[in-house]
Scaffold this motif. Structure first.
Motif, PDB file in Angstrom:
ATOM      1  N   GLN A 255      38.262  57.208  49.762  1.00  0.00           N
ATOM      2  CA  GLN A 255      38.445  55.729  49.262  1.00  0.00           C
ATOM      3  C   GLN A 255      38.368  55.883  47.580  1.00  0.00           C
ATOM      4  OE1 GLN A 255      39.792  53.270  50.952  1.00  0.00           O
ATOM      5  NE2 GLN A 255      39.724  51.982  49.041  1.00  0.00           N
ATOM      6  N   SER A 256      37.211  56.576  47.174  1.00  0.00           N
ATOM      7  CA  SER A 256      37.096  56.771  45.689  1.00  0.00           C
ATOM      8  C   SER A 256      38.490  57.269  44.957  1.00  0.00           C
ATOM      9  CB  SER A 256      36.074  57.443  45.234  1.00  0.00           C
ATOM     10  OG  SER A 256      36.090  58.782  45.724  1.00  0.00           O
ATOM     11  N   SER A 257      38.999  58.209  45.466  1.00  0.00           N
ATOM     12  CA  SER A 257      40.496  58.773  45.044  1.00  0.00           C
ATOM     13  C   SER A 257      41.346  57.824  45.003  1.00  0.00           C
ATOM     14  CB  SER A 257      40.842  60.120  45.673  1.00  0.00           C
ATOM     15  OG  SER A 257      39.809  61.069  45.743  1.00  0.00           O
ATOM     16  N   VAL A 258      41.662  57.007  46.045  1.00  0.00           N
ATOM     17  CA  VAL A 258      42.630  55.815  45.962  1.00  0.00           C
ATOM     18  C   VAL A 258      42.365  55.109  44.985  1.00  0.00           C
ATOM     19  CG1 VAL A 258      43.528  53.910  47.408  1.00  0.00           C
ATOM     20  CG2 VAL A 258      43.120  56.185  48.625  1.00  0.00           C
ATOM     21  N   ARG A 259      41.046  54.645  44.732  1.00  0.00           N
ATOM     22  CA  ARG A 259      40.659  53.540  43.625  1.00  0.00           C
ATOM     23  C   ARG A 259      40.996  54.148  42.363  1.00  0.00           C
ATOM     24  NH1 ARG A 259      36.198  52.876  40.402  1.00  0.00           N
ATOM     25  NH2 ARG A 259      35.746  50.710  39.895  1.00  0.00           N
ATOM     26  N   ALA A 260      40.562  55.502  42.230  1.00  0.00           N
ATOM     27  CA  ALA A 260      41.066  56.121  40.875  1.00  0.00           C
ATOM     28  C   ALA A 260      42.561  56.063  40.448  1.00  0.00           C
ATOM     29  CB  ALA A 260      40.464  57.629  40.821  1.00  0.00           C
ATOM     30  N   HIS A 261      43.349  56.374  41.634  1.00  0.00           N
ATOM     31  CA  HIS A 261      44.617  56.416  41.648  1.00  0.00           C
ATOM     32  C   HIS A 261      45.313  55.020  40.998  1.00  0.00           C
ATOM     33  CE1 HIS A 261      48.995  57.053  42.566  1.00  0.00           C
ATOM     34  NE2 HIS A 261      48.806  55.914  43.143  1.00  0.00           N
ATOM     35  N   ASN A 262      44.659  54.049  41.794  1.00  0.00           N
ATOM     36  CA  ASN A 262      45.146  52.673  41.558  1.00  0.00           C
ATOM     37  C   ASN A 262      44.922  52.043  40.155  1.00  0.00           C
ATOM     38  OD1 ASN A 262      46.685  52.629  44.023  1.00  0.00           O
ATOM     39  ND2 ASN A 262      44.860  51.567  45.145  1.00  0.00           N
ATOM     40  N   LEU A 263      43.647  52.626  39.747  1.00  0.00           N
ATOM     41  CA  LEU A 263      43.056  51.875  38.390  1.00  0.00           C
ATOM     42  C   LEU A 263      44.004  52.629  37.286  1.00  0.00           C
ATOM     43  CD1 LEU A 263      39.253  52.437  38.765  1.00  0.00           C
ATOM     44  CD2 LEU A 263      40.329  50.358  38.097  1.00  0.00           C
ATOM     45  N   ALA A 264      44.330  54.025  37.502  1.00  0.00           N
ATOM     46  CA  ALA A 264      45.228  54.582  36.747  1.00  0.00           C
ATOM     47  C   ALA A 264      46.677  53.917  36.563  1.00  0.00           C
ATOM     48  CB  ALA A 264      45.303  55.945  36.960  1.00  0.00           C
ATOM     49  N   LEU A 265      46.970  53.436  37.738  1.00  0.00           N
ATOM     50  CA  LEU A 265      48.411  52.887  38.090  1.00  0.00           C
ATOM     51  C   LEU A 265      48.489  51.496  37.429  1.00  0.00           C
ATOM     52  CD1 LEU A 265      51.352  53.090  39.389  1.00  0.00           C
ATOM     53  CD2 LEU A 265      49.999  52.023  41.390  1.00  0.00           C
ATOM     54  N   VAL A 266      47.479  50.617  37.421  1.00  0.00           N
ATOM     55  CA  VAL A 266      47.413  49.446  36.683  1.00  0.00           C
ATOM     56  C   VAL A 266      47.323  49.618  35.312  1.00  0.00           C
ATOM     57  CG1 VAL A 266      46.066  47.322  36.405  1.00  0.00           C
ATOM     58  CG2 VAL A 266      46.601  48.096  38.680  1.00  0.00           C
ATOM     59  N   LEU A 267      46.635  50.440  34.708  1.00  0.00           N
ATOM     60  CA  LEU A 267      46.222  50.812  33.388  1.00  0.00           C
ATOM     61  C   LEU A 267      47.493  51.206  32.613  1.00  0.00           C
ATOM     62  CD1 LEU A 267      44.195  50.479  30.971  1.00  0.00           C
ATOM     63  CD2 LEU A 267      43.601  52.998  31.524  1.00  0.00           C
ATOM     64  N   ARG A 268      48.130  52.173  33.334  1.00  0.00           N
ATOM     65  CA  ARG A 268      49.356  52.613  32.790  1.00  0.00           C
ATOM     66  C   ARG A 268      50.428  51.595  32.709  1.00  0.00           C
ATOM     67  NH1 ARG A 268      49.497  56.667  35.704  1.00  0.00           N
ATOM     68  NH2 ARG A 268      50.878  55.997  37.423  1.00  0.00           N
ATOM     69  N   HIS A 269      50.535  50.844  33.778  1.00  0.00           N
ATOM     70  CA  HIS A 269      51.505  49.779  33.678  1.00  0.00           C
ATOM     71  C   HIS A 269      51.266  48.615  32.501  1.00  0.00           C
ATOM     72  CE1 HIS A 269      54.727  47.042  34.986  1.00  0.00           C
ATOM     73  NE2 HIS A 269      53.856  45.991  34.877  1.00  0.00           N
ATOM     74  N   VAL A 270      50.073  48.414  32.334  1.00  0.00           N
ATOM     75  CA  VAL A 270      49.685  47.589  31.164  1.00  0.00           C
ATOM     76  C   VAL A 270      50.258  48.145  29.873  1.00  0.00           C
ATOM     77  CG1 VAL A 270      48.008  46.310  30.012  1.00  0.00           C
ATOM     78  CG2 VAL A 270      48.004  46.064  32.562  1.00  0.00           C
ATOM     79  N   ALA A 271      49.974  49.509  29.793  1.00  0.00           N
ATOM     80  CA  ALA A 271      49.910  50.271  28.581  1.00  0.00           C
ATOM     81  C   ALA A 271      51.389  50.316  28.251  1.00  0.00           C
ATOM     82  CB  ALA A 271      49.297  51.640  28.676  1.00  0.00           C
ATOM     83  N   GLU A 272      52.367  50.553  29.246  1.00  0.00           N
ATOM     84  CA  GLU A 272      53.767  50.848  29.101  1.00  0.00           C
ATOM     85  C   GLU A 272      54.585  49.577  28.884  1.00  0.00           C
ATOM     86  OE1 GLU A 272      54.692  53.482  31.976  1.00  0.00           O
ATOM     87  OE2 GLU A 272      53.672  55.273  31.164  1.00  0.00           O
ATOM     88  N   SER A 273      54.003  48.303  29.297  1.00  0.00           N
ATOM     89  CA  SER A 273      54.712  47.119  29.490  1.00  0.00           C
ATOM     90  C   SER A 273      55.168  46.703  27.969  1.00  0.00           C
ATOM     91  CB  SER A 273      54.298  45.921  29.913  1.00  0.00           C
ATOM     92  OG  SER A 273      53.734  46.293  31.378  1.00  0.00           O
ATOM     93  N   PRO A 274      56.205  46.211  27.562  1.00  0.00           N
ATOM     94  CA  PRO A 274      56.631  45.619  26.340  1.00  0.00           C
ATOM     95  C   PRO A 274      56.040  44.480  25.933  1.00  0.00           C
ATOM     96  CG  PRO A 274      58.411  45.345  27.950  1.00  0.00           C
ATOM     97  CD  PRO A 274      57.594  46.137  28.621  1.00  0.00           C
ATOM     98  N   LYS A 275      55.543  43.722  26.904  1.00  0.00           N
ATOM     99  CA  LYS A 275      54.649  42.338  26.808  1.00  0.00           C
ATOM    100  C   LYS A 275      53.753  42.293  27.461  1.00  0.00           C
ATOM    101  CE  LYS A 275      58.008  39.465  29.209  1.00  0.00           C
ATOM    102  NZ  LYS A 275      58.766  38.145  28.926  1.00  0.00           N
ATOM    103  N   PRO A 276      52.653  41.564  27.349  1.00  0.00           N
ATOM    104  CA  PRO A 276      51.512  41.592  27.954  1.00  0.00           C
ATOM    105  C   PRO A 276      51.835  40.966  29.709  1.00  0.00           C
ATOM    106  CG  PRO A 276      50.824  40.438  25.928  1.00  0.00           C
ATOM    107  CD  PRO A 276      52.237  40.897  25.990  1.00  0.00           C
ATOM    108  N   PRO A 277      51.726  42.015  30.685  1.00  0.00           N
ATOM    109  CA  PRO A 277      52.164  41.403  31.858  1.00  0.00           C
ATOM    110  C   PRO A 277      51.015  40.608  32.581  1.00  0.00           C
ATOM    111  CG  PRO A 277      51.422  43.689  31.927  1.00  0.00           C
ATOM    112  CD  PRO A 277      51.479  43.316  30.670  1.00  0.00           C
ATOM    113  N   SER A 278      51.325  39.646  33.472  1.00  0.00           N
ATOM    114  CA  SER A 278      50.390  38.912  34.280  1.00  0.00           C
ATOM    115  C   SER A 278      49.859  39.776  35.463  1.00  0.00           C
ATOM    116  CB  SER A 278      51.082  37.615  34.866  1.00  0.00           C
ATOM    117  OG  SER A 278      51.933  38.060  35.621  1.00  0.00           O
ATOM    118  N   ARG A 279      48.868  39.289  36.271  1.00  0.00           N
ATOM    119  CA  ARG A 279      48.196  40.188  37.288  1.00  0.00           C
ATOM    120  C   ARG A 279      49.392  40.225  38.392  1.00  0.00           C
ATOM    121  NH1 ARG A 279      41.951  39.706  37.906  1.00  0.00           N
ATOM    122  NH2 ARG A 279      41.193  39.182  35.506  1.00  0.00           N
TER     123      ARG A 279
END
Length: 404
Positions: free
Chosen positions: A24-48
């Protein structure tokens, strides 16, 4: 050239790479990176909700992950723009400029440099100390670099920034453990740079990597963006190094030591080089070689209207063009980026370089080579070093959260 750089995680890791059960910790780590990367790469601030839609994660999962990332200072919420239609405007998400920062350091033959870069990629502090690093040897240079790092760390603390790590750019061949196997222009051999720097008070407790300066400069250029996904970044200082980027990834070679363009023989019967060979590119197009041929004290003093300077720059450009033509013929890249001291000199070098490229590149008529200055100029190596730390945070935000 160097073997060591913290690799950015794939969007599919660690889940897709696992052959057994995933914790479960690996799933959480993967998903944290997925969310952070999406925010970092978005051209404008995305909502949840937008993050949920883009990543395929449920809204409840995204909300919990975002809460953790906000609490860990990796993300920040921004006020929504006013809406004229029905419904409540959504709160946007951005990388937190007050979150973890990176320390990028550089050792070169005639200077030391460093910068603090925040999570958004903004340079918050920059220091450069000009001095010949050869007389003091590795111990003196590393001690001085640690002093510069200490000053930068104090400046970062004054801004309320915690450091996620540090990376050091060195003009030499670097092993995976931070051992500088050889740095000919510094006179170093088998110097445990990572271990020595990690033992200093300025860098103690920080994750620390050491890499080749040309590799880090190329990564910095890739992140800064110039449009090309495949290019050769050539750093022109007293030594000459190349970072090779192919399809958006740094090419390191079998041992991590690719890119030693400064020691390509352009005139095999030419003068001896520090590497033990003869007629290497550095003997014609290195900073000291240009100044010696021009009879000038500094690069700033070069006047292309003066015959000696013009002759020296033409000879350097021709030698560089010969070496670059060999690289282009071998790798089939269509962009060459000139950094370090070459960036400001490009207007004076361009004609000679492009002349050799037209004559020697087999496909010059079919696919002309683009020659341009580095976006980050002389700061590319230390900026690339800092960026490698930021990319590591993006790839594994769980590691940063565990440190808090």
């Amino acid at each position: 050239m160097a073997a060591h750089s913290r690799a950015a995680a794939s969007p599919r890791s660690p889940i897709a790479a696992a052959d057994g059960p995933v914790r479960q910790s690996s799933v959480r780590a993967h998903n944290l990176a997925l969310v952070l990367r999406h925010v970092a790469e978005s051209p404008k601030p995305p909502s949840r909700a937008a993050v949920s839609s883009a990543t395929g994660l449920t809204r409840a999962t995204v909300s919990a992950l975002v809460d953790d990332l906000v609490a860990g200072t990796l993300l920040a919420e921004v006020a929504p723009a006013p809406r004229t239609g029905a419904g409540r405007p959504a709160v946007g998400l951005i990388l937190n400029p007050a979150g973890p920062a990176a320390l990028g350091l550089e050792i070169n033959v005639d200077y030391l440099a460093g910068c603090v870069v925040d999570l958004t990629g903004t340079v918050r502090h920059r220091l450069v100390a000009y001095a010949d690093q050869r007389p003091t040897g590795a111990p003196g240079a590393l001690t001085a670099l640690a002093g510069l790092a200490g000053r930068l760390r104090e400046l970062a603390a004054g801004d309320g920034l915690g450091l996620a790590g540090a990376a050091v750019a060195v003009p030499g061949l670097v092993a995976a453990d931070g051992l500088v196997r050889v740095a000919p222009n510094l006179g170093w051999q088998d110097v445990p740079a990572a271990a020595l720097l990690g033992a200093t008070p300025a860098l103690a407790g920080l994750p620390l990597t050491v890499d080749n300066e040309a590799n880090l400069a190329a990564l910095g250029e890739l992140r800064a963006g110039g449009g090309a996904r495949s290019f050769v970044h050539v750093s022109g200082e007293i030594g000459i190094g190349a970072g090779i980027v192919l399809d958006g990834a740094l090419y390191r070679g079998a041992h991590g030591w690719s890119g030693e363009i400064g020691h390509l023989p352009v005139y095999p019967d030419g003068p001896p080089c520090r590497c033990g060979g003869r007629g290497c590119l550095e003997q014609y197009a290195g900073q000291e070689a240009i100044l010696r041929a021009a009879g000038a004290p500094t690069l700033d003093a070069l006047d292309p209207a003066e015959p000696g300077a013009r002759t020296a720059l033409t000879a350097a450009g021709s030698a560089l063009g010969i070496a670059l033509a060999a690289v282009v013929n071998l790798l089939d890249v269509d962009t060459v980026v000139l950094g370090g001291s070459y960036a400001p000199l490009l207007p004076m070098l361009r004609e000679a370089i492009e002349g050799e490229l037209r004559r020697r590149v087999l496909t010059a008529d079919l696919a002309p080579v683009t020659l341009r200055p580095a976006t980050l100029g002389a700061d590319a190596a230390m900026r690339g070093a800092a960026d490698s730390v930021i990319r590591a945070v993006h790839a594994d935000p769980a590691a940063w959260l565990a440190r808090r």
